[in-house]
Design an enzyme around this catalytic site. Structure first.
Site, PDB file in Angstrom:
ATOM      1  N   GLN A 190      32.645 -22.061   9.250  1.00 52.19           N
ATOM      2  CA  GLN A 190      31.465 -22.899   9.415  1.00 52.19           C
ATOM      3  C   GLN A 190      30.343 -22.421   8.502  1.00 52.19           C
ATOM      4  O   GLN A 190      29.362 -23.128   8.310  1.00 52.19           O
ATOM      5  CB  GLN A 190      30.962 -22.821  10.863  1.00 52.19           C
ATOM      6  CG  GLN A 190      31.856 -23.456  11.902  1.00 52.19           C
ATOM      7  CD  GLN A 190      31.371 -23.147  13.321  1.00 52.19           C
ATOM      8  OE1 GLN A 190      32.016 -22.394  14.026  1.00 52.19           O
ATOM      9  NE2 GLN A 190      30.253 -23.706  13.730  1.00 52.19           N
ATOM     10  N   GLU A 225      31.573 -19.629  13.167  1.00 55.21           N
ATOM     11  CA  GLU A 225      30.217 -19.514  12.617  1.00 55.21           C
ATOM     12  C   GLU A 225      30.071 -18.145  11.948  1.00 55.21           C
ATOM     13  O   GLU A 225      29.532 -18.033  10.854  1.00 55.21           O
ATOM     14  CB  GLU A 225      29.159 -19.695  13.720  1.00 55.21           C
ATOM     15  CG  GLU A 225      27.732 -19.558  13.181  1.00 55.21           C
ATOM     16  CD  GLU A 225      26.629 -19.902  14.168  1.00 55.21           C
ATOM     17  OE1 GLU A 225      26.888 -20.630  15.142  1.00 55.21           O
ATOM     18  OE2 GLU A 225      25.486 -19.444  13.960  1.00 55.21           O
ATOM     19  N   ARG A 303      18.832 -18.138  23.361  1.00 56.29           N
ATOM     20  CA  ARG A 303      18.987 -19.536  23.769  1.00 56.29           C
ATOM     21  C   ARG A 303      19.185 -19.642  25.284  1.00 56.29           C
ATOM     22  O   ARG A 303      18.738 -20.602  25.910  1.00 56.29           O
ATOM     23  CB  ARG A 303      20.112 -20.228  22.988  1.00 56.29           C
ATOM     24  CG  ARG A 303      20.014 -21.747  23.047  1.00 56.29           C
ATOM     25  CD  ARG A 303      21.030 -22.439  22.131  1.00 56.29           C
ATOM     26  NE  ARG A 303      20.539 -22.680  20.782  1.00 56.29           N
ATOM     27  CZ  ARG A 303      19.771 -23.718  20.417  1.00 56.29           C
ATOM     28  NH1 ARG A 303      19.408 -24.621  21.300  1.00 56.29           N
ATOM     29  NH2 ARG A 303      19.375 -23.846  19.168  1.00 56.29           N
ATOM     30  N   ARG A 335      29.875 -23.505  21.264  1.00 54.94           N
ATOM     31  CA  ARG A 335      29.231 -24.752  21.696  1.00 54.94           C
ATOM     32  C   ARG A 335      28.281 -24.565  22.888  1.00 54.94           C
ATOM     33  O   ARG A 335      28.716 -24.324  24.009  1.00 54.94           O
ATOM     34  CB  ARG A 335      30.319 -25.760  22.060  1.00 54.94           C
ATOM     35  CG  ARG A 335      29.883 -27.214  21.922  1.00 54.94           C
ATOM     36  CD  ARG A 335      31.084 -28.102  22.133  1.00 54.94           C
ATOM     37  NE  ARG A 335      30.869 -29.456  21.641  1.00 54.94           N
ATOM     38  CZ  ARG A 335      31.845 -30.341  21.500  1.00 54.94           C
ATOM     39  NH1 ARG A 335      33.075 -30.038  21.807  1.00 54.94           N
ATOM     40  NH2 ARG A 335      31.581 -31.542  21.043  1.00 54.94           N
ATOM     41  N   PHE A 337      25.941 -22.167  22.865  1.00 51.56           N
ATOM     42  CA  PHE A 337      25.304 -20.965  22.327  1.00 51.56           C
ATOM     43  C   PHE A 337      24.393 -20.290  23.358  1.00 51.56           C
ATOM     44  O   PHE A 337      23.241 -20.014  23.092  1.00 51.56           O
ATOM     45  CB  PHE A 337      24.507 -21.389  21.087  1.00 51.56           C
ATOM     46  CG  PHE A 337      24.276 -20.310  20.054  1.00 51.56           C
ATOM     47  CD1 PHE A 337      25.297 -19.892  19.216  1.00 51.56           C
ATOM     48  CD2 PHE A 337      23.027 -19.732  19.895  1.00 51.56           C
ATOM     49  CE1 PHE A 337      25.072 -18.923  18.236  1.00 51.56           C
ATOM     50  CE2 PHE A 337      22.786 -18.754  18.929  1.00 51.56           C
ATOM     51  CZ  PHE A 337      23.818 -18.351  18.097  1.00 51.56           C
ATOM     52  N   THR A 433      17.258 -21.338  16.494  1.00 50.31           N
ATOM     53  CA  THR A 433      16.054 -20.697  17.049  1.00 50.31           C
ATOM     54  C   THR A 433      15.448 -19.728  16.044  1.00 50.31           C
ATOM     55  O   THR A 433      14.293 -19.364  16.151  1.00 50.31           O
ATOM     56  CB  THR A 433      16.381 -19.977  18.367  1.00 50.31           C
ATOM     57  OG1 THR A 433      17.409 -19.015  18.121  1.00 50.31           O
ATOM     58  CG2 THR A 433      16.864 -20.972  19.399  1.00 50.31           C
ATOM     59  N   ALA A 502      24.586 -25.211  15.656  1.00 50.47           N
ATOM     60  CA  ALA A 502      23.376 -25.559  16.394  1.00 50.47           C
ATOM     61  C   ALA A 502      23.201 -27.075  16.543  1.00 50.47           C
ATOM     62  O   ALA A 502      22.082 -27.553  16.702  1.00 50.47           O
ATOM     63  CB  ALA A 502      22.142 -24.926  15.747  1.00 50.47           C
ATOM     64  N   GLU A 705      26.429 -30.221  20.842  1.00 47.07           N
ATOM     65  CA  GLU A 705      26.481 -29.269  21.952  1.00 47.07           C
ATOM     66  C   GLU A 705      25.986 -29.783  23.296  1.00 47.07           C
ATOM     67  O   GLU A 705      26.579 -29.460  24.330  1.00 47.07           O
ATOM     68  CB  GLU A 705      25.683 -28.016  21.574  1.00 47.07           C
ATOM     69  CG  GLU A 705      26.272 -27.272  20.404  1.00 47.07           C
ATOM     70  CD  GLU A 705      25.378 -26.144  19.933  1.00 47.07           C
ATOM     71  OE1 GLU A 705      24.327 -26.435  19.327  1.00 47.07           O
ATOM     72  OE2 GLU A 705      25.721 -24.989  20.187  1.00 47.07           O
TER      73      GLU A 705
HETATM   74  N1  LUZ Z   1      23.664 -20.618  15.782  1.00 48.75           N
HETATM   75  C1  LUZ Z   1      22.611 -19.873  15.406  1.00 48.75           C
HETATM   76  C2  LUZ Z   1      23.561 -21.524  16.744  1.00 48.75           C
HETATM   77  O1  LUZ Z   1      22.755 -19.019  14.534  1.00 48.75           O
HETATM   78  N2  LUZ Z   1      21.411 -20.083  15.971  1.00 48.75           N
HETATM   79  C3  LUZ Z   1      21.218 -20.997  16.944  1.00 48.75           C
HETATM   80  O2  LUZ Z   1      20.112 -21.160  17.446  1.00 48.75           O
HETATM   81  C4  LUZ Z   1      22.329 -21.743  17.364  1.00 48.75           C
HETATM   82  N3  LUZ Z   1      22.221 -22.632  18.343  1.00 48.75           N
HETATM   83  C5  LUZ Z   1      23.289 -23.306  18.725  1.00 48.75           C
HETATM   84  C6  LUZ Z   1      24.495 -23.073  18.112  1.00 48.75           C
HETATM   85  N4  LUZ Z   1      24.630 -22.206  17.129  1.00 48.75           N
HETATM   86 MO1  MOS Z   2      27.728 -23.354  17.029  1.00 52.30          MO
HETATM   87  S1  MOS Z   2      27.901 -22.617  18.880  1.00 52.30           S
HETATM   88  O1  MOS Z   2      26.760 -24.583  16.890  1.00 52.30           O
HETATM   89  O2  MOS Z   2      28.531 -22.615  15.841  1.00 52.30           O
END
Ligand code: LUZ
Ligand code: MOS
Length: 750
Positions: A190, A225, A303, A335, A337, A433, A502, A705
């Protein structure tokens, strides 16, 4: 417009890492780890493995030119462990061979002498020993002690949610190809830039020597991610050492053992209400099981804290998060987070309060929904707040009171099969965030034949982001979608990308593409006006036709582009989008970190077989806030997928680690995910009416999400059905609620 990938997917033409055509002399890697979750490494001997025919090389920390460091959140994760390992499956070495079978076999010949150390798997055990990944984080507003003092009802308790395996259909993997200047890597990630940056760091290259290419992913859900980086770096390291292409794909059990998952949480709550059921104070301590390295645990914890009051207004809040270091694989993005984990706790608290007071839980929920202009506990004011509107539309469309009455009647007349229902409102903030991550790039080329190629930082992982970007480009340029192709994601075309995560992939990258298209459109209109000898205000391009003073011109898109090219109009544009007006002060924990919030409400109805502990999810009826959906079919798919994944998290999916820290549920025969038989019999999704969102892409809202959180309703509904046969006494808020646990709760061992 239908998803541009659907026919490729259904005919098996979509190409993943394993479909990538590799050079004939490609080598295959296999990762070596030991049977321990925490150990000192006393001796490592690869000589026997290296001698096996077909083995080309082996790699350990000694082969690294740059830093032996892949940690993203902190420098606490070596690529290859040197003196100690901290979780079961932590990589120690890589065997590279002519075939993957040889590489795997040879890894068994590696001799490693180690001394086991004490293993911690539970976050509260870690907290007792002060084993934290970061110092505790506290968000507060108002004065909770004063708030509690003014309350008629104060209820406290504990709530727990389990981890969750991502179970992307395509496992982790990468192919690395040495190039003249460095290395090119095809990765199932990702975050192409994170892969590029980490390869550069470990291989001691500049980022411009590393090209990362991402075609599409067979699912990710947050699991790629950060944690796709490891395998890409290993492949790149091996390829640059032996100067041959190296492919590394994890098999399913290795993937399940070695990679981090959704963070399990165990939390203590205290909630206080006045005589009118208004929540005056809420306090919670979240113990997050972070695993053995920092990874994304801190932002996940943040989060949880951001979303700890869900869609409710609470004037006095004090929530504290503890990111606990344990000997599990580093837990990571999944998903939601951390949002779902935080929201589960306040939903449990409200449920517990309703039971203690003896009032319908929906009465408390409804009394406390956020209103327009009220502030979240981190200071951001709710604008275009849809919490009450979502609930009201749910009442109008799905008549929860009538459903409740019918359930009551059913339960009065049935001994064995008990029905239950629950309503779950949701609220989820859209934006990373970490403010700096809210940026994206796009590069749009119009070729001289009129065809258009769009590159962005967005990674297509089945969620339909490419379809949405294509629609945005078609709409903005005013051309037929057939002219447009969305290209692979490549760090040489788009630099410095944030991960597609995110829920913001379409928003950020779609807006960047929109900006690039606006530049091109302006150039083309200026050219067209000049060509016609008229004012630019009089010309336009709409739906593939050229318009002058309201009349369609006898000029095709292709002809326009041909002329523009002849006249040397620049037919390529790059743009960057950065979400405006975001700010958050990490010291005071106040600000406006989100571009907007997504709301919704869902009603879940279930039937529990109180003899066997089995249950069915009969129906989920949701009013969901899509804004003005860009693509209702794609978005409905996201809601259905997220809902089912949320139901799996809450009901079926149970990770079990034994005391030595070994994952016992490392296959699909021992880790149960929802299939069509455990899906709700009926899913009804209505878009929230009249929701507009100027901060989203073409008035839409992010969708990836938020609907995951509706899954919480399945837990609460099952619990409510069980309540009809267990009056009084403890009924823990401890997810997942597998049939085994339901049965155990219904018939506790004396
Ligand atoms: N990834 C991230 C995320 O690095 N920061 C975030 O705030 C976030 N939020 C949701 C999913 N992935
Ligand atoms: Mo995400 S939990 O939006 O990689």
């Amino acid at each position: 417009m239908k998803n541009i990938d659907s026919s490729l997917h259904t005919t098996g033409k979509s190409a993943y890492i394993d479909d990538f055509v590799v050079p004939a002399d490609t080598l295959y890697g296999h990762v070596f780890y030991i049977r321990s979750a925490h150990a000192r490494i006393d001796k490592l001997d690869l000589s026997a493995a290296a001698k096996i025919p077909g083995v080309v090389t082996t790699l350990t920390a000694n082969d690294i030119q740059g830093d032996n460091q892949i940690g993203s959140g902190a420098d606490d994760e070596p690529l290859f462990a040197e003196n100690a390992i901290h979780f079961w499956g932590q990589p120690i070495a890589l065997v590279v061979a002519e075939t993957s079978e040889i590489a795997r076999e040879a890894s068994h010949a590696i001799a490693c002498v180690f001394t086991d150390r004490e293993v911690i798997t539970e976050p509260r055990d870690a907290a007792r020993r002060n084993e934290f990944l970061i110092p505790p984080v506290c968000f507060s507003t108002g004065d909770v002690e004063q708030g509690f003092a003014a309350c008629t009802h104060v209820i406290s308790g504990t709530a727990e949610t389990g981890g969750q395996e991502h179970l992307y259909l395509e496992p982790q993997g990468a192919v690395a190809i040495p190039t003249e200047q460095g290395v090119k890597v095809v990765s199932s990630t990702q975050g192409p830039t994170a892969v590029q940056r980490t390869i550069a760091r470990v291989l001691k290259l500049a980022m411009h020597q590393v090209e990362v290419e991402v075609g599409r992913l067979g699912g990710a859900f947050g699991g790629k991610e950060d944690q796709a980086t490891v395998w890409a770096v290993m492949a790149a390291l091996a390829a640059s050492k032996v100067k041959r292409a190296v492919k590394l794909v994890l098999d399913r059990p290795d993937d399940m053992r070695m990679t981090g998952k959704r963070h399990p949480y165990t939390s203590d709550f205290r909630i206080g209400l006045d005589a009118n059921y208004k929540i005056l104070a809420y306090e919670a301590d979240f113990f997050q099981n972070g695993g053995a390295a920092t990874d994304l645990s801190p932002p996940v914890l943040y989060r949880s804290l951001f979303h700890s009051t869900n869609a409710y207004f609470v004037p006095n809040v004090k929530v504290t998060g503890y990111s606990c270091r344990t000997n599990l694989p580093p837990n990571t993005a999944f998903r939601g987070f951390g949002g779902p984990q935080g929201i589960f706790v306040i939903e449990a608290a409200i449920q517990a309060a309703a039971e203690a007071i003896g009032v319908d839980v929906a009465v408390i929920q409804k009394a406390n929904l956020l209103d327009e202009g009220q502030a979240f506990h981190y200071g951001q004011v709710a604008e275009r707040c849809q919490a009450r509107r979502s609930w009201a539309q749910l009442e109008r469309s799905f008549a929860p009171e009538r459903v409740a009455k019918a359930i009551e009647e059913h339960n009065a007349n049935n001994r064995q099969f008990k029905k239950g229902m629950a309503i779950t409102p949701i609220c989820f903030g859209i934006s990373f965030t970490k403010t700096a991550m809210n940026q994206a790039g796009a590069l749009v080329h119009i070729y001289s034949d009129g065809s258009i190629a769009v590159s962005t930082g967005a990674v297509e992982m089945g969620q339909g982001v490419n379809t949405k970007i294509l629609q945005t480009v078609a709409l903005t340029l005013g051309v037929d979608p057939g002219w447009i192709r969305v290209q692979s994601t490549n760090t040489s075309r788009i630099a410095n990308t944030s991960p597609t995560a995110a829920s913001a992939g379409a928003d950020l990258n779609g807006k960047a593409a929109q900006l690039a298209c606006l530049t091109l459109k302006k150039r083309l209109l200026d050219f067209l006006a000049k060509h016609l000898g008229t004012d630019v205000a009089g010309v336009d391009i709409q739906n593939g036709t050229m318009i002058h003073l309201g009349k369609t011109l006898d000029m095709t898109w292709k002809a326009l582009i041909g002329l523009a090219f002849e006249q040397r109009v620049a037919l390529s544009a790059h743009a960057q989008y950065a979400t405006p007006n975001l700010h958050f002060d990490l010291k005071t924990k106040r600000g406006a970190p989100f571009a907007y919030h997504v709301y919704g409400a869902a009603m879940t109805e279930v039937t529990v077989d109180t003899l066997r502990g089995r249950y069915t999810i009969d129906r989920v009826s949701a009013v969901h806030d899509f804004g003005q959906s860009l693509n209702p079919a794609v978005d409905l798919g996201q809601v259905e997928g997220a809902l089912l994944q949320g139901i799996g998290w809450m009901t079926l999916e149970e990770l079990r680690f034994d005391r030595s820290g070994r994952l016992m549920t490392d296959t699909l025969s021992t880790y149960k995910v929802p299939d069509i038989y455990s899906a709700p019999c009926e899913v009804l999704v209505e878009p929230l009416e009249c929701s507009i969102n100027p901060n989203g892409l073409l008035n839409s809202k992010a969708v990836g999400e938020p609907p995951f959180i509706y899954g919480i309703g399945s837990f609460m509904a099952i619990r409510n059905a069980m309540r009809t046969v267990i009056s009084g006494g403890a009924l823990h808020f401890c997810a997942p609620w597998t049939p085994e646990w339901v049965l155990t709760a219904l018939y506790p061992l004396k």
